[in-house]
Scaffold this active site. Structure first.
Site, mmCIF file in Angstrom:
data_model
loop_
_atom_site.group_PDB
_atom_site.id
_atom_site.type_symbol
_atom_site.label_atom_id
_atom_site.label_comp_id
_atom_site.label_asym_id
_atom_site.label_seq_id
_atom_site.Cartn_x
_atom_site.Cartn_y
_atom_site.Cartn_z
ATOM 1 N NE ARG A 56 -1.761 -2.181 2.832
ATOM 2 C CZ ARG A 56 -1.935 -3.468 2.518
ATOM 3 N NH1 ARG A 56 -2.992 -3.860 1.879
ATOM 4 N NH2 ARG A 56 -1.038 -4.361 2.870
ATOM 5 C CB THR A 57 3.517 2.517 2.243
ATOM 6 O OG1 THR A 57 2.776 2.162 3.408
ATOM 7 C CG2 THR A 57 4.213 3.847 2.477
ATOM 8 C CE LYS A 85 27.158 -3.325 -5.845
ATOM 9 N NZ LYS A 85 27.488 -2.352 -6.915
ATOM 10 N NE ARG A 106 7.426 0.679 4.769
ATOM 11 C CZ ARG A 106 6.170 0.243 4.750
ATOM 12 N NH1 ARG A 106 5.916 -1.009 4.392
ATOM 13 N NH2 ARG A 106 5.163 1.032 5.077
ATOM 14 C CG HIS A 134 4.043 4.106 8.443
ATOM 15 N ND1 HIS A 134 4.112 4.952 7.358
ATOM 16 C CD2 HIS A 134 3.578 2.916 7.955
ATOM 17 C CE1 HIS A 134 3.712 4.303 6.275
ATOM 18 N NE2 HIS A 134 3.392 3.068 6.620
HETATM 19 C C1 NCD Z 1 1.919 -1.057 8.133
HETATM 20 C C2 NCD Z 1 3.423 -0.887 8.181
HETATM 21 O O1 NCD Z 1 4.132 -1.184 7.217
HETATM 22 O O2 NCD Z 1 3.871 -0.423 9.219
HETATM 23 N N1 NCD Z 1 1.422 -1.212 6.840
HETATM 24 C C3 NCD Z 1 1.236 -0.107 6.051
HETATM 25 O O3 NCD Z 1 2.120 0.681 5.826
HETATM 26 N N2 NCD Z 1 0.001 0.101 5.586
HETATM 27 C C4 NCD Z 1 1.398 -2.049 9.098
HETATM 28 C C5 NCD Z 1 1.915 -3.447 9.100
HETATM 29 O O4 NCD Z 1 2.812 -3.822 8.328
HETATM 30 O O5 NCD Z 1 1.401 -4.236 9.894
#
Ligand code: NCD
Length: 304
Positions: A56-57, A85, A106, A134
Site C-alpha cells: 500500500r505505502t 554492498k 522505508r 510511519h
Molecule cells: C503497516 C506498516 O508497514 O507499518 N502497513 C502499512 O504501511 N500500511 C502495518 C503493518 O505492516 O502491519
C-alpha cells in the site's frame, strides 16, 4: 499553504496548522482524482526507496506522484541496491538527491529516516523506519478518522494488538495529541505494550491514555484501530507464537459496536473477514485514502 518542515521524519514535526493544511489539500486532491489527476508536478521525479516489504505505502506514493503528472524512480529490496554492498544510508540518499526532486524511503532500522533526512538535499519522507514511526500512515489515518466521524476533537480512540513494534500506532498516538479532548485506550498483551518513547510524550502533552488487556474495552471507543502482530520484529518464533492470535475481532462483536474500525493492513487473523461487510468497517476506505493524502503531502513539500 506551506508546511513548517522540509522533510517528514516524525509526526512530532507536524503542527496543528500543518495537519489542517494537509487535510484541506487532501480534500482538494479527492476532486483532482475524480477528474483522473492533473499535471501540477509535471517534470518532477520521486525516488521511491523501499528496503522492507510494502504494498500500500509504496503503490500509493507512486500512484500519488503519477496522478499529479510526476514520474517515479524505484529501488526495492536491499539485495538489489548498493546498501547490500555496504553503502551507508547517507551516501545512498546523497545520490538519490541528485536524481530526484523528492525521496520516500522505508528501511528496517529505527532512526534510519533521520539519518536520511540529514543527508538529503531534496524533500525526504519517512515511509516507515522499522519499529519507529510511519508518519504518512498517521496522516491518512487522521484523514480517515475525520471523514468517518466528521470530527477528530473529543474522540475516544482505542488501539489494539502489537503496540510495541507497530510503528503506525506510535505515529497516530503522537499525531492525535494535536487535537483537544482525545482519549486513548491501548489494548495489547503485556509483552507488546505501547513503548515509553510514545507514552512519555503523551504524558508531557497532557493527552489522556489508559492501558488494557481486554478487547471489550476497545469496542466501546469511537475508533477501533486494529493492528497486525509484527512477526518480523520478534527475536524468536516461540515469542511470536505466544501472542500471534492475542486479539481477534469477530463479526458478532463488531456488529453491535458503534466504533469505526480501522487497520493499516495487511491483516492476518486479527479481523475476521465477516467484519468486512459491516458499514463501520472502514479499513478498505482507509487504504484508498492513502493516495489523496500522499498527493497532498507531495504537492505541499514540492511547493516551497
Ligand atoms: C503497516 C506498516 O508497514 O507499518 N502497513 C502499512 O504501511 N500500511 C502495518 C503493518 O505492516 O502491519
Amino acid at each position: 499553504m506551506r508546511l513548517s518542515f522540509p522533510h517528514l521524519v516524525s509526526v512530532e514535526q507536524v503542527t496543528r496548522a500543518d495537519a489542517d493544511a494537509i487535510l484541506t489539500v487532501t480534500e482538494e486532491m479527492e476532486k483532482v482524482l475524480e477528474k483522473g489527476g492533473d499535471d501540477r508536478l509535471k517534470g518532477k521525479i520521486l525516488a521511491s526507496l523501499f528496503y522492507e516489504p510494502s504494498t500500500r505505502t509504496r503503490l500509493s506514493f507512486e500512484s500519488a506522484m503519477m496522478r499529479l503528472g510526476g514520474q517515479v524512480l524505484t529501488a526495492d529490496g536491499v539485495q538489489t541496491s548498493s546498501l547490500y554492498k555496504g553503502e551507508s544510508i547517507e551516501d545512498t540518499i546523497r545520490m538519490a538527491s541528485g536524481y530526484a526532486d523528492v525521496i520516500c524511503m522505508r528501511h528496517p532500522t529505527k532512526g534510519s529516516a533521520q539519518k536520511a533526512a540529514d543527508a538529503a538535499t531534496v524533500p525526504f519522507v519517512n515511509a516507515g523506519d522499522g519499529p519507529g514511526e510511519h508518519p504518512t500512515q498517521a496522516l491518512l489515518d487522521l484523514y480517515t478518522i475525520r471523514k468517518e466521524r466528521g470530527t477528530v476533537e473529543g474522540l475516544h480512540v482505542a488501539m489494539v494488538g502489537d503496540l510495541k513494534f507497530g510503528r503506525t500506532v506510535h505515529s497516530l498516538s503522537l499525531l492525535l495529541t494535536l487535537f483537544p479532548g482525545i482519549r486513548l485506550t491501548f489494548v495489547s498483551p503485556a509483552e507488546l505494550t505501547m513503548p515509553d518513547f510514545v507514552t512519555d510524550k503523551l504524558a508531557a502533552k497532557g493527552t489522556s491514555f489508559e492501558r488494557s488487556e481486554h478487547l471489550e474495552d476497545a469496542l466501546k471507543a469511537d475508533v477501533l484501530y486494529m493492528t497486525r502482530i509484527q512477526k518480523e520484529r520478534f527475536e524468536s518464533a516461540e515469542e511470536y507464537e505466544k501472542v500471534k492470535d492475542a486479539f481477534v475481532l469477530r463479526a458478532e462483536d463488531a456488529r453491535p459496536s458503534k466504533a469505526s474500525i480501522l487497520h493499516p493492513l495487511p491483516r492476518l487473523n486479527e479481523i475476521e473477514t465477516g467484519v468486512d461487510e459491516l458499514l463501520n468497517a472502514a479499513y478498505f476506505r482507509q487504504a484508498r485514502n492513502g493516495v489523496p493524502v500522499r498527493m497532498a503531502l507531495l504537492s505541499l513539500l514540492l511547493d516551497r
